[in-house]
Design a protein around this motif. Sequence first.
Motif, PDB file in Angstrom:
ATOM      1  N   SER A 290     -85.839 -55.921  14.866  1.00 38.40           N
ATOM      2  CA  SER A 290     -85.461 -54.827  15.769  1.00 38.40           C
ATOM      3  C   SER A 290     -84.051 -54.365  15.467  1.00 38.40           C
TER       4      SER A 290
ATOM      5  N   ASP B 170     -91.162 -49.843  16.973  1.00 38.74           N
ATOM      6  CA  ASP B 170     -90.778 -51.219  17.287  1.00 38.74           C
ATOM      7  C   ASP B 170     -91.885 -51.892  18.083  1.00 38.74           C
ATOM      8  N   GLU B 171     -92.698 -52.647  17.391  1.00 34.51           N
ATOM      9  CA  GLU B 171     -93.832 -53.339  18.004  1.00 34.51           C
ATOM     10  C   GLU B 171     -94.596 -52.442  18.975  1.00 34.51           C
TER      11      GLU B 171
HETATM   12 MG   LIG Z   1     -87.650 -56.999  18.386  1.00 36.35          MG
END
Ligand SMILES: [Mg+2]
Lengths: 360, 360, 293, 283, 412
Positions: free
Chosen positions: A44, A159-160
């Motif tokens: 991240s 991000d995910e």
């Molecule tokens: Mg992360």
Amino acid sequence: MATVSLRNIKKTYSNGFKAIHNLNLEIEDGEMIVLVGPSGCGKSTSLRMVAGLEATSEGDLYIGDKRVNDLEPSERDIAMVFQNYALYPHMSVARNMGYGLKNQGLPRDEIRRKVEKAARVLEIEHLLDNKPKQLSGGQRQRVAMGRAIVRNPKVFLFDEPLSNLDAKLRVQMRIEIKRLQQEFATTAIYVTHDQVEAMTLADRLVVMNGGKVEQVGPPLDLYEKPETQFVAGFLGSPGMNFMPARIQGQALLVQGDHRIDLPDMAELAQWDGRDITFGVRPEHLEACSEAEADFHLKVDIIEPLGADTLLYGHLPGSDSLMIAEQPGKRRYTRGDVVPLRVDRERLHLFDAETEQRLNE
Amino acid sequence: MATVSLRNIKKTYSNGFKAIHNLNLEIEDGEMIVLVGPSGCGKSTSLRMVAGLEATSEGDLYIGDKRVNDLEPSERDIAMVFQNYALYPHMSVARNMGYGLKNQGLPRDEIRRKVEKAARVLEIEHLLDNKPKQLSGGQRQRVAMGRAIVRNPKVFLFDEPLSNLDAKLRVQMRIEIKRLQQEFATTAIYVTHDQVEAMTLADRLVVMNGGKVEQVGPPLDLYEKPETQFVAGFLGSPGMNFMPARIQGQALLVQGDHRIDLPDMAELAQWDGRDITFGVRPEHLEACSEAEADFHLKVDIIEPLGADTLLYGHLPGSDSLMIAEQPGKRRYTRGDVVPLRVDRERLHLFDAETEQRLNE
Amino acid sequence: MHDNVVFNNKVLPYFLLAPQLVITLVFFIWPAGQALYQSFLIEDAFGFSREFVWLDNFIYLFSDDEYWNSIRVTFVFSGLVAFSGMAVALLLAAMADRVIKGATTYKTLLIWPYAVAPVVAAVIWWLMFNPSIGILAFLSWTLGHQWNHYVNANEAMAVVVIASAWKQISYNFIFFLAGMQAIPRSLIEAAAIDGSGPFKRFWQIVFPLLSPIAFFLLVVNVVYAFFETFGVIHATTLGGPGNATRTLVYKVYEDGFVGLDMGSSAAQSVILMILVITLTIIQFKFIERKVQY
Amino acid sequence: MIENRPWLTAVRHLVLILGIIVIGLPIWIALVASTNTSASFVSGVMPMWFGEEGLNNFRRVLTNEGRVLGVGVSASWMMWNSFIMAMVIAIGKITISILSAFAIVYFRFPFRRTCFWMIFITLMLPVEVRILPTYEVVASLGMLNSYAGLTIPLIASATATFLFRQFFLSIPDSLAEAARIDGAGPMKFFKDILLPLSVNNIAALFVILFIYGWNQYLWPLLITTDENYYTIVMVIKRLMTAGEGNVPWNIIMTTTVLAMLPPVVVVLVMQKFFVRGLVEQEK
Amino acid sequence: QTQIQFWHAMGGTLGDLTEGVVDGFNASQDDYHINASYRGNYNETMTGAIAAFRANEQPAIVQVYEVGTATMMSAEGAVYPMYQLMDEFSSGFDQSDYLASVTGYYADPNDNMLSFPFNSSTPVLYYNREAFEAAGLPDRGPRTWNEMEEFAETLMDAGYDCGFTTAWQSWVHLENLSARHDVPFATQANGFGGLDTELVFNDELQIRHVEKMGEWQQSGIFSYSGRTNEGSSKFYSQECAMYTESSAGYAGINANADFDFGVSELPYWDDMIDTPQNTIIGGATLWVLRGHDDATYEAVAAFFDYLTEPEVQAQWHMDTGYLPVTHASIAVTEDSGFYDENPGTDTSVRQMTAVEPTDNSRGIRLGNFPQIRGIIDESLESVWNGNATAEEALDRAVRRGNEQLRRFERAN
Ligand SMILES: [Mg+2]
Ligand SMILES: Nc1ncnc2c1ncn2[C@@H]1O[C@H](COP(=O)(O)OP(=O)(O)OP(=O)(O)O)[C@@H](O)[C@H]1O
Ligand SMILES: Nc1ncnc2c1ncn2[C@@H]1O[C@H](COP(=O)(O)OP(=O)(O)OP(=O)(O)O)[C@@H](O)[C@H]1O
Ligand SMILES: O=P(O)(O)OC[C@H](O)CO
Ligand SMILES: [Mg+2]
């Protein structure tokens, strides 16, 4: 529509924590890069530096030909999809998608047109007037995608984006994202800690560990030729079996006494006597006749998955778990001793100390 | 250490909702039964009736030889593991595990001894003095298990005990539960909506749908011979491909024009002209030569999983998605047209209306 | 659904509820009924004679300019208290939200006035504005204005509003800050990527997301100003000068305990009860709505 | 960090410090005034800096030396009364509320809804709106001039019941179910599980209710005619009007400081609980 | 020992003096003990006592200001008339010894005293002698309101912030104003004639006076500072050099003013009358409440006897400025030479007794008078702050006051 370059990027957080050690990555135009790695490895952080949400401590960041280190997020021409979608709860879907365009000062009907187009692509036209809370998880995900698409950015950042969805939906949305990215041919950086997602989505995969890059390459390359034991263990489910071994001439002595002859592996000679870690994936342990067997697996647990069956067990006289994956037809029972043969083409040797790959 | 019988069990909630229609199930001593089905199908309701947390509206419930309908949960000699573990947050692990025993009036050191023994089995001895919030998800799960084990009940009840864990841990704990259940040989009822979990854990699987049982049997039986289209679709990932078809003599006409000859299937004759649903699992669509091909799949998306590769695509001239799973070696590219052959032994025919299985 | 977790005990729940129910009945329901009954009577001060007069007390109230004035004063007062207390609190919360260093110190230094009784706050502010010796009156005098809250209705109103709002700032601040901190960071980040600057972000993203809290606070502050500021007025203006600060609650007290006009006071109580019930229902409707948010 | 502009941070600090000064001004005034002589308040501008009389003032007020308070009891005695009132109200409300919330959440019984609504109604009727009749009820029960009269009528509160109810509803059902399977009856569950889990809420409520009780004004004003039951808060106003217009501001402010000290200390010491308590009350 | 509850409204210096008197009584004998307790201002004390009566918690003696007289009188079941009490429990009571102007106010139609005139006062004017000297004014208070205006202007030229302030605005500037000019405040002999009285204080005189006060407030000649006696602080702090206040303000001024002050009569409008009428009394009397045993009433009677003793009375008068209410006590005071040593202290007595009272100057007896006072206060305040003209304000006050009278009539 742009390349992205990360050159000697480092990140130290204000509390002194070194999150990224030295990151170098050249992303091609239209490529989908997936950053994968265990929790806390700095995925991240890397992504947020590209977005401009986090300052880089050192190094240069280019989007296209422009050095963007000092630009505000809004000036970098990127779009980001967050794990929790980050939809504005008080705005309708249409206003959510159009908010960025509105801030760019686009005229109302052009915004409307673009939003509608994106909504059509995502099949959420009928939801445009809804508020986010009236949507299901999958629909929210689509809106978040839409918000990114509508701005037609140079780079997509994810991000995910799927980790808040349930398993079924996750698979479905994964395919959707792949489809869209292919359709728009936009450069994309995608962060996940799920190796299946990573494998299936990536043009190239970046496996990270502890703030460093372990290996970069197309998913199957990494799967088949992992450069480090970490990558080998991280990719694949169930994970690779690792066993301590020693090289003796043209053979391996695995766990002391299981001998595997490798007459064709020329390099072996140079490592004679060396302690290594021997790795083999569960699907490369095939049930065979007694005569051909490298190992005899005493089965503790059988997991019939339908198409395949997983056998969990241990070698006689050893405690460590070994997993073998067998194609579906045969039925096993607990306590069976199954003779297994290692696929000679698909075995992995790692230096016991450096954990670097030895064989080709 | 007991059989469990559910005889003509019905459940109507106080708001008038009929959650369970007529449930009959005989569970053998030491058997692990898994109830599986989509959300809201009545799995938890059934389990909770066995636990005594929910009253049965009709029918008889036996544990061993005793009719337990009117007994308090604590008198039924059962133990339950909840989805959220339901650990008492203010008690240490040891006190959590011993609370039930304490209420039974057992002396302190006997409780301590039992708790320590269970903790040893679960490898959580070092955590006994911790509070639940100091534990990781997996550790909490173990404590919840420990609390069940320590009481040495006649029946274990599990309500989705793994769904709060992440994918990796889930696999690991699944094996653990299986191991423990086998070790203690205690009768167990396990509820999940995850078909992989269901397949891998069950001695016998109960597939439920809308308050009714669809099919009961060993997992692979259900996988290979699903009695209904629902069961066929529910088990397996990715799911079975379904296509409308019509029987014409000794052949099927799938989606109008794809002809599959089935000379060996004697029963076919009796259904001549009938509209059916044809089903085939992705792994039973094998890449083949042009000549052998039943279908030609135009590949939209390729998901390399390492061991296998999933191909998502559609038949030319059709919109509906088709998935094929191929063993790992070959690499595909988007837009490929792959000739596929249906495994003649593994195809499924369902009545288009009743959705009941037709072929053996 | 909680429908499940039920202990099957027939008498125990009544025992558990008994203390609360008894007190509610004796000190809430009974007096409320009493108020209703008395609102139909005219009594002398000592309670020797009473006459049933139907709705005369209400008619008298609503035909009395004074009562309408009191209503107006109450609304102006409450509006000002709510608005000024919330505005200052919002400003401070917005500033404190993003402060990293010293955040807890700031918070600590801002929340203590909540603990101060309204009447105590009022007395201190009353002193600070005292026309002869008060520091703030002196300040106003140096600015060319002769402050005199004994005579000037607006100034008297200002003092009671400030004293009442001052105490509420802490309360509002805590809620606004909690509200802001509950806004996911990613939302702000998304807005930043969408190209909106810090001020725009506040007004377009943060503020709308706080609006449920703001509404909640509005109701709470209005209720506070309506009912809990009795001490403020009683200790300072006594409703004056003129009738400039005689709120409804102060009037109930004045007519009941000073004027010893039981009937009118009871009638006013009944009206106030209706008012509170309305406000509470509004508040609950809203809380229910917010739960789904 | 997005937009980490230094000037913006500076503005933030500046506004906050300004806010603290403005908000803190009254306490400054009160503290300063409590250390000056009453003569300092006769003419000119009130003192803005500490005087010499602090100890003297506090001693006089705390002991009511020379009847400075104009009543027959000392400030220390009135603070004791306030303390009793605050404690009894806080503890009483918590006890009564937690029991009734337990009954409402964990049992199903006839008239459950009715009971619930009856409690709910109390939320709507602050003392202020039903002053007279409540006074008369208390009077007819012979509870004027007693600690019981000061506290019991204020003990029933829907707010606390609601807070506990909300909290209980947020406790997963499975916890109670686990306890049932573990063989715990209702009271055992209450004692072993619910009560220990509620400690934070109890602490939070305690702060708020202590302040509520301590700061009561109208109620003690109405029902006490015996000086022995006067509370510190209610006496301040009396000081303001005593003495033919020669307001003894130093004595008033000394009393004021004493009146706000305990609740402020409670808030500051239990800040964490206090903030949580407030915010959770809203839910 | 019999314990007696005595609720009073004497704060500050007066409070201390009251305690002193009570202590004196307690010390003078061993049978009874009076517990005096301060209950807030007049209004709070009276309403507190009534509320307590309703709750059966009433004290034996309560001090009620003159404004509450009608309310107390009409509560026949609640009060124990003084004449009956003394009749039964005291031997030495002689009503004729009391000043007629005082007993007249507190007696029933048959002229029986209903309450004990503990502290009767009448408004006077205090002036700051040092300020007067500094401004070059003569050493006497202004005799007329016109003169008041002149004096004030002179004082302000000399640097004083304001000319005069007042306590009890309604009492001084409407009730006594009317009496002093022999103008009715209300019909039916200011209410002495019956409950069907109506307010009439919105006549020429009152309008003119209030109008003038309003102008003065704007110009600073008059400075309003509150409804009771908050104005004292402005007089003490020498902000205002003149102060119209009760004769009982004397105690506080004596204690708090660190300058020389003089006392003079309440001014009047010399263009409207030649000789002013007497002022009316204010202050308060002690009422005995029913519901106690004989021992208690015996104690109360003994207390009243003690208070009537000429020495006690005279001392009280000299300490506080309240009027001496018996002829004997006036004589004692005169003999003591107090008036000669403190010039002006006899002003109140003279002002009260100078002329024969008329129907308009005997006193005022109105039901719901506390509320009416409130209404008047409000109306006057609206004149002071310029929100209403004098006429509007007084008309309004009369109208609303009459509503209160009618409500009282209906309730009793
Ligand atoms: Mg992360
Ligand atoms: N603001 C911060 N200050 C200090 N350390 C931080 C900060 N943000 C993240 N870190 C630390 O930096 C490391 C990398 O964090 P990052 O969020 O990039 O991990 P990640 O790979 O995305 O993990 P996950 O899969 O859990 O999201 C972690 O050890 C984290 O604790
Ligand atoms: N207390 C209740 N009152 C009324 N209906 C209920 C109650 N509890 C459950 N139901 C309904 O009964 C049906 C079955 O519920 P149940 O909890 O058994 O489903 P489930 O199979 O466990 O689903 P999930 O996988 O989501 O847990 C659902 O439709 C649910 O809405
Ligand atoms: O100050 P006092 O005691 O003289 O009373 C003044 C007036 O009479 C009050 O109405
Ligand atoms: Mg369930």
